[in-house]
Design an enzyme around this catalytic site. Structure first.
Site, mmCIF file in Angstrom:
data_model
loop_
_atom_site.group_PDB
_atom_site.id
_atom_site.type_symbol
_atom_site.label_atom_id
_atom_site.label_comp_id
_atom_site.label_asym_id
_atom_site.label_seq_id
_atom_site.Cartn_x
_atom_site.Cartn_y
_atom_site.Cartn_z
ATOM 1 N N TRP A 33 12.582 2.089 -2.690
ATOM 2 C CA TRP A 33 12.513 3.446 -2.120
ATOM 3 C C TRP A 33 13.739 4.253 -2.508
ATOM 4 C CZ3 TRP A 33 10.763 0.711 2.858
ATOM 5 C CH2 TRP A 33 9.378 0.802 3.011
ATOM 6 N N ALA A 90 0.810 -1.217 0.000
ATOM 7 C CA ALA A 90 0.000 0.000 0.000
ATOM 8 C C ALA A 90 0.847 1.272 0.000
ATOM 9 C CB ALA A 90 -0.932 0.002 1.213
ATOM 10 N N ASP A 91 2.170 1.131 0.158
ATOM 11 C CA ASP A 91 3.042 2.300 0.225
ATOM 12 C C ASP A 91 3.150 2.964 -1.152
ATOM 13 O OD1 ASP A 91 5.365 3.603 2.051
ATOM 14 O OD2 ASP A 91 6.034 3.468 -0.029
ATOM 15 N N ILE A 92 2.829 4.240 -1.204
ATOM 16 C CA ILE A 92 2.808 4.958 -2.478
ATOM 17 C C ILE A 92 4.204 5.055 -3.084
ATOM 18 C CG2 ILE A 92 2.312 7.191 -3.561
ATOM 19 C CD1 ILE A 92 0.033 7.536 -1.555
ATOM 20 N N GLY A 93 5.221 5.207 -2.236
ATOM 21 C CA GLY A 93 6.590 5.292 -2.732
ATOM 22 C C GLY A 93 7.006 4.034 -3.474
#
Length: 289
Positions: free
Chosen positions: A285, A243-246
């Site tokens: 990231w 779910a992490d946008i990055g």
């Protein structure tokens, strides 16, 4: 005064470690000298600091650890090894990804370790403060919080303890520009820790699934916070926060996708990354920072 020299397995890029740590204004980092001061606690929970000094290179990593009191040396070395993950052989990680669909990213960021937050409690409160904030303001808010209620020793900042935070009022945090809800989360969770209802040290001996079951019912802790605790508090190696946008943006860029990948597409693209999903997340990231 004591010091200890340690040589670890290459590759290990401490320059990248210091660059990432220096983003946080609370960290006592000197990139030019290759040093960082680390706030620690002894067995009696008394604060003390040690200096980690890189005297090697990415391909021949070696360090000197310095501290004041000889009786603190053993716990200091143990904690520094844990925080900087010096017992993890990044050659194994590199080899795993060398023929994967992330091979180019792992080549570009070779020797980047998964560095942990200095303390599990700090990781937790940082996650709560950072929820739904841009990074610059999140760091500023954390800095205000620690400057107001923590302490500075030997040139490095120590967070306030759970007991100290539990004694605060919501208005104490509201004065620092905390939202009302976030002030409640931070103080109420600290009360659980202070009274013994939530044992952070016990998390180290639980599985990822057990930690999710333990933490998710607590008001103010959602899946994103638990994933960050697992990654940067406990160093679990096989975590993939889809779910992490990055991470979504990094995968979109790396794989040349027209839009951010769906959870199913992320599952398909990441099939070969296990058991090092956490390193895939970290390197993705880094690829867009």
């Amino acid at each position: 005064m004591w010091e200890e020299k340690l040589v670890i397995d290459p590759p290990y890029d401490f320059v990248r470690v210091l660059e990432r740590l220096s983003i946080d204004p609370l960290k006592a980092v000197n990139i030019a000298e290759g040093t960082v001061k680390v706030p620690l606690y002894d067995k009696k929970k008394q604060p003390f600091a040690v200096t980690v000094h890189s005297i090697g290179t990415k391909l021949y990593p070696q360090f000197i650890i310095k501290g004041e009191k000889e009786k603190q040396k053993e716990i200091a070395i143990h904690e520094v090894k844990r925080i900087f993950q010096w017992d993890i052989n990044l050659n194994d990680v590199r080899a795993h990804f060398s023929k994967s669909n992330l091979a180019q990213i792992f080549l570009e960021h070779e020797g980047t370790p998964l560095v942990l937050d200095f303390h599990l409690y700090h990781c937790l409160i940082k996650c709560i403060i950072h929820q739904q904030l841009n990074l610059a303001f999140a760091h500023k808010l954390t800095e205000r919080f620690v400057h107001q209620f923590g302490q500075k020793m030997d040139g490095v900042w120590f967070d306030p303890t759970p007991e100290e935070v539990a004694s605060l009022t919501y208005s104490d945090l509201r004065e620092l520009q905390f939202s009302g809800r976030k002030a409640e989360y931070l103080i109420d969770i600290s009360k659980l820790i202070a009274e013994g209802s939530l044992d952070l040290e016990a998390l180290k001996h639980m599985t990822d699934e057990e930690i999710f079951k333990k933490l998710l019912p607590i008001r103010g802790i959602g899946p994103w916070t638990v994933q960050n605790i697992l990654l940067f508090g406990l160093g679990r190696p096989n975590l993939f926060p889809k779910a992490d946008i990055g991470i979504q943006n990094a995968m979109k860029k790396h794989f040349g996708l027209e839009k951010k990948p769906s959870p199913d597409e992320m599952d398909e693209l990441s099939k070969e990354w296990s058991p090092y999903l956490s390193y895939a997340s970290l390197y993705l990231w880094r690829s867009i920072e």
